[in-house]
Write an enzyme that holds these catalytic residues in place. Structure first.
Site, PDB file in Angstrom:
ATOM      1  N   GLN B 196       1.075  -0.650   0.194  1.00 40.63           N
ATOM      2  CA  GLN B 196      -0.214   0.191   0.237  1.00 40.63           C
ATOM      3  C   GLN B 196       0.926   0.948  -0.098  1.00 40.63           C
ATOM      4  OE1 GLN B 196      -3.432  -0.351   0.058  1.00 40.63           O
ATOM      5  NE2 GLN B 196      -2.628  -2.407  -0.444  1.00 40.63           N
ATOM      6  N   GLY B 237     -11.914   2.711   3.509  1.00 44.74           N
ATOM      7  CA  GLY B 237     -11.014   1.375   3.222  1.00 44.74           C
ATOM      8  C   GLY B 237     -10.381   2.476   2.048  1.00 44.74           C
ATOM      9  N   HIS B 238      -8.833   2.002   1.512  1.00 41.42           N
ATOM     10  CA  HIS B 238      -8.386   2.269   0.850  1.00 41.42           C
ATOM     11  C   HIS B 238      -8.559   3.445  -0.630  1.00 41.42           C
ATOM     12  CE1 HIS B 238      -6.811  -1.827  -0.901  1.00 41.42           C
ATOM     13  NE2 HIS B 238      -8.232  -1.435  -0.927  1.00 41.42           N
ATOM     14  N   ASN B 239      -8.202   4.182  -0.829  1.00 39.73           N
ATOM     15  CA  ASN B 239      -8.379   4.944  -2.485  1.00 39.73           C
ATOM     16  C   ASN B 239      -9.650   5.942  -2.330  1.00 39.73           C
ATOM     17  OD1 ASN B 239      -6.821   2.331  -3.233  1.00 39.73           O
ATOM     18  ND2 ASN B 239      -6.379   4.549  -3.536  1.00 39.73           N
ATOM     19  N   SER B 257     -11.414   2.170  -2.633  1.00 38.79           N
ATOM     20  CA  SER B 257     -11.834   3.338  -4.223  1.00 38.79           C
ATOM     21  C   SER B 257     -13.557   3.658  -4.823  1.00 38.79           C
ATOM     22  CB  SER B 257     -11.925   2.134  -5.712  1.00 38.79           C
ATOM     23  OG  SER B 257     -10.190   1.474  -5.615  1.00 38.79           O
TER      24      SER B 257
END
Lengths: 343, 343, 343
Positions: B196, B237-239, B257
Site C-alpha cells: 500500500q 477503505g483505501h483510495n 475506491s
C-alpha cells in the site's frame, strides 16, 4: 485445584448423579474434555458430543440426563452452573499494587493506595481512582474522571474528561468512554459543531468489550445502568440511556438519545435509530434494525439470511417491485371476485 | 457566564419573544432545564416536553412559538441556534503547551513551540506538528506525518507514516489513520499482499469519531475533503475520496475506491461496496446498503425494520420464494386475461 | 529504482508487448500514472482509463491487450502481477533494532536481540518476542504472550495474557487479541460472568487490520489458521476457528463458536451468527447475514440494495405482509383452478 463432585455440587446447587467422591481438577468442552475434567451441556447442537464425551462429569438439565454417559450434576440452568464451576477453576488474578515507574499520574489526581496504575498509563488532574482499581497498561484517564472500587481497565482504555465509572466494572482494551457525541448542525452547507457538554455515567457491575465506544452526552449524561453487559465494537451514541441488566452483543450500533429498558437482550450487529424508546424485556435477534420505538416486551427480528447467490439475485430483483406485485394481486382478486379477508 | 436574551439573540440572529433583559447562564434539555437555562426545540418528538419545560427560554422556529410556555428565541434553524448558544456556554479548554516529560519526540521531528505533546505520546522522525496543535496522551505519530495548525488529537490517536492532516481538525480517541488498505491478490489459493504505497490526506475542519479507521491508498492517497464530519467506528477503505462537507454517521463501512460527493449525509450502519461513485447531495438513510453507483442526488434507502419475531419468520420464509410468487402472479394474470399495466 | 520491462517481466512471469529495454521507475493508477510508471488493468470498470493511460506499461490479461495504447506485460492474473510489481517499488522498511528508551520490558520477558520494541510500548512478564519481530509504539504485550519471528505489530496493538502469534504476521494499529469473550449466564435477571479460560492462537502469515478484535476462548483457544487475511474493524468472537487462507473484509461480525472453512472469502459488513459451521471455499457477498450453517461451497448472498426512498417505503410496507400476500396468491390459484407447479 482438585474438588469432589460433592463439594462442586454444593457450589452449584446441583444434584449429583454418580460417585460424589469423584475428584475433578479442571474444565473442558464436551468434545475435548479429558478424564478428571468437568464439562457442560447447554445447547442441543452438541447432543452428539454429550453422548461421546470423555469428561468425568457433565453439568446438565434433568431432561438430558439419559443421554449422559458419565457422572452428571443436574441443575436448572446448565450454562449458569458452568459459569460458577469455571469461576472455581479460573486462576486467581494477582493484581499488582501501586503506580508503575513508567506511568504518569498528575499530582492533582487521587489514587487509592490499594489501586494499580500500570506501565505507560496516564492519569490526569483531579481523577480519583478507587480501592483495588486497576488502570492497566497504556490507559488514558482524563481530568475529573472517577473510577469506583474494584473496577478494572484491562489495558489501553480511554476515559475522557469527567467520565464516572461505578464499582466492580470491567473494561477491555480499546474501549473509549466519553468522546464527543456526533452533534452537528448545518449552516448553509457547512457543518457547525454542537458542543458536547454532558458526560458519561456507568453504574456498578458493568462489563464493556474491546473497542466499544460510549459517547458523552450533548447536554445531560449518557447513562449505562447497573449490571449491563456490552460486547466488543458496540457504538453507543450521545444521550443514550441503557437500563439495568441489559445485554448487548458485538457490533451493535445505537444512535443518539435512544432509551433502552431493563433486562433487554440485543443481538449482534443490530442497529437502533436515534430518539427511540425500547421497553423493558425486549429481545432483538441478531442483525435487527430498529427504526421505531418498541413499547411492548417480546422478541423482535428483521434481517435477511443468506441464500445461494443466484436465487437471492432473482428474489431481490422482485423485491424492488413488491408494491407493484401487491397491486397486481389486488387487481386479480377484484377481477375474480375473490375477497381478501385475512383468515 | 450569564448573558441576557438580548445579547444571546444577537449571537444567534434570533428574534426575542419575552423580556430581553432576562439573564440565562446555562443550557438544558426541554425536560430537565431549570429556570435560568436555555433549551431548544428542533424535533417534533419532544413537543410535549416543550409544553411543560421549565427552561427560561427556548430556541425554536416560528411555527412552534404558540406551544412555548416561556420566553422564546425564534430562528430559522433551531438546532443550529442551539449549537451556537451551547458554544457560548461551553467551558473554554485551556490547552497546555509544550512537550510532556513522558512523551517521546524524535530529534528529527519539528514541533511548533505553541503545540502540546501529551503524556506517553510518541512523535517519530520528520513529523511536523503545527501551531497550537494538540497531540494528546498516548498518541502515536508516525514518520513524515504533518499535522496542521489548531488540529487536536484528543488521545490515543494513531497516524501512520506520511499521513497529512489539515487545520482545525478534531480526532477522537482510538482513531487510526493510514493503516494499510486491504489489498490482497490470490496466487493459487494463497494470498499475496499488495503493498500500500499511497497515504492519506485529510483536509481542513474535519472531525473524526472514536475508533474510526481510514486506510492509506494503494497507489494514490485516500482523501477526505474539507469540512467532512465522521462519527465513531466508521471504516473508510483505501483510495476512498470523500467530498467536502459530507457527514457520515456511526458504524458506516465504506469499501475501497469509493468516491462520495460533496454535502452527502450517510446514515448510521450503512455500507457501501467498493469502486462506486455517489453523486453530490445524496442522502442515505440508516442501515442502507449501496451496491451500485448513485448518479443523482436524492434520498435512498434499504434495510428492513423489525417486526414481531413470529411474523418476521413467516415473511422471510416467503421472501425466499419471492421470484416464484411473482411468476405465479404472472400465470394467474395470463389465465384470467388481466393485463399487468402499472398504473 | 529503475528497472527494464525485460527484468520486470521476469519477476512477474509476464510476456512483454513493447520494447523490453524500456525503463520504468514507479507505480501509478491508469488514470494518474506518468510516463516512466507501471500501471495495471484488473477491473473492467476502468476500461476507459486504460484506453487513455499515460503509463509507460500496463500489466493486463491477454484479452485486454487490444485496448492498451502503450506497452503491456501480459499475465494470467493482472492484480497478482501488480502486487508483485508494487513490491519491487515499495521502499524497504528499515526496522530499527533494540528496545526504545521509553519502552518498558519486564525483566522476566525474553526479547530476541534482533527484535525491536518501540517507544511507549510495554512487554509483560514471560512474554517471548521472536527474531526481527516489531512491537511498535504504544503496543501492550501481556504476560506469557508469544510473538513469532518476523511478525510486526505496527503500533498500539494489544495482546492479552497468553496469546500466541506465529511468524511473518502483520497486525495494524488498534488491534486487540485475547480480550475476554462475551460469556454471560443469567441468574434470575442478573448476569453472571463466565470466566474465559482459553486463549488465542494465530498461525503464520496472518494479517489483521486496524481496530479488529479477536476474543479469547471460553475453554479452548480461538484459532486463526495460516495465511488468513483480515481487514479493519472485524469482530471475531470466542472459540471461533478460521481455516487457512480465508479472507475477511472490513466490519464483519463473527459470533462465538463459529467454524469457518479454508479459502473462504467473506464480504464486508457480513455477519455470522454463533455456533455455525461454514464449509471450505464459501464466498459470502458483502452485507450477507448467515443464520444457519453452510455445508456446501458456493456463493451466498443476502441484503437489500438501496432504492429511492419513496419506492423503498412502499416495498418494505408490503414486505410486512408478504406472508399474507402469498396466501392471497394461493387463494386465487385455488379459485381459478391454476396449479402452482414450479416450472
Amino acid at each position: 485445584l482438585a474438588i469432589s463432585l460433592r463439594e462442586l455440587s454444593g457450589h452449584l446447587g446441583a444434584q449429583v448423579h454418580g460417585d460424589p467422591s469423584l475428584q475433578v481438577h479442571g474444565i473442558g468442552t464436551l468434545h475435548d474434555a479429558k478424564p478428571g475434567e468437568v464439562s457442560f451441556f447447554a445447547n442441543p447442537r452438541y447432543r452428539r458430543q454429550l453422548q461421546t464425551t470423555r469428561a468425568s462429569v457433565v453439568i446438565l438439565a434433568a431432561d438430558a440426563l439419559s443421554l449422559c454417559p458419565v457422572a452428571a450434576l443436574v441443575v436448572d440452568h446448565p450454562y449458569l452452573g458452568f459459569a460458577r464451576a469455571a469461576a472455581l477453576f479460573a486462576p486467581p488474578k494477582e493484581l499488582p499494587v501501586g503506580i508503575h515507574g513508567t506511568a504518569w499520574v498528575s499530582p492533582e489526581a487521587v489514587v487509592h493506595e490499594s489501586a494499580c496504575i500500570g506501565p505507560q498509563a496516564s492519569v490526569s488532574a483531579r481523577a480519583r481512582i478507587g480501592r483495588r482499581a486497576l488502570v492497566g497498561p497504556g490507559c488514558v484517564i482524563g481530568e475529573d474522571v472517577v473510577i469506583g472500587d474494584d473496577t478494572r481497565l484491562v489495558a489501553r482504555v480511554t476515559l475522557c474528561q469527567g467520565v464516572r465509572l461505578g464499582e466492580r466494572g470491567l473494561l477491555h482494551p480499546g474501549v473509549v468512554i466519553g468522546a464527543d457525541g456526533f452533534g452537528i448542525a448545518n449552516d448553509a452547507g457547512v457543518w457547525v459543531k454542537v458542543p458536547q457538554l454532558g458526560s458519561v455515567r456507568i453504574d456498578d457491575d458493568v462489563e464493556i468489550g474491546a473497542n466499544t465506544t460510549v459517547d458523552r452526552g450533548a447536554i445531560e449524561d449518557t447513562v449505562v445502568e447497573q449490571g449491563v453487559k456490552i460486547d466488543n465494537q458496540v457504538q453507543i451514541g450521545h444521550n443514550v440511556h441503557i437500563g439495568a441488566h441489559t445485554a448487548i452483543a458485538g457490533c451493535v450500533a445505537i444512535a443518539g438519545s435512544v432509551r433502552i429498558g431493563k433486562r433487554c437482550a440485543i443481538g449482534g450487529a443490530a442497529s437502533i435509530a436515534g430518539h427511540l424508546e425500547i421497553a423493558d424485556d425486549v429481545y432483538l435477534t441478531a442483525a435487527s434494525e430498529v427504526a421505531k420505538s418498541i413499547s411492548r416486551q417480546g422478541i423482535y427480528s428483521s434481517g435477511m439470511p443468506v441464500q445461494e447467490n443466484q436465487l437471492w439475485r432473482k428474489n431481490i430483483a422482485r423485491f424492488r417491485h413488491l408494491d407493484d406485485l401487491a397491486r397486481r394481486i389486488k387487481r386479480l382478486e377484484d377481477h375474480c371476485g375473490v375477497t381478501q379477508d385475512q383468515d
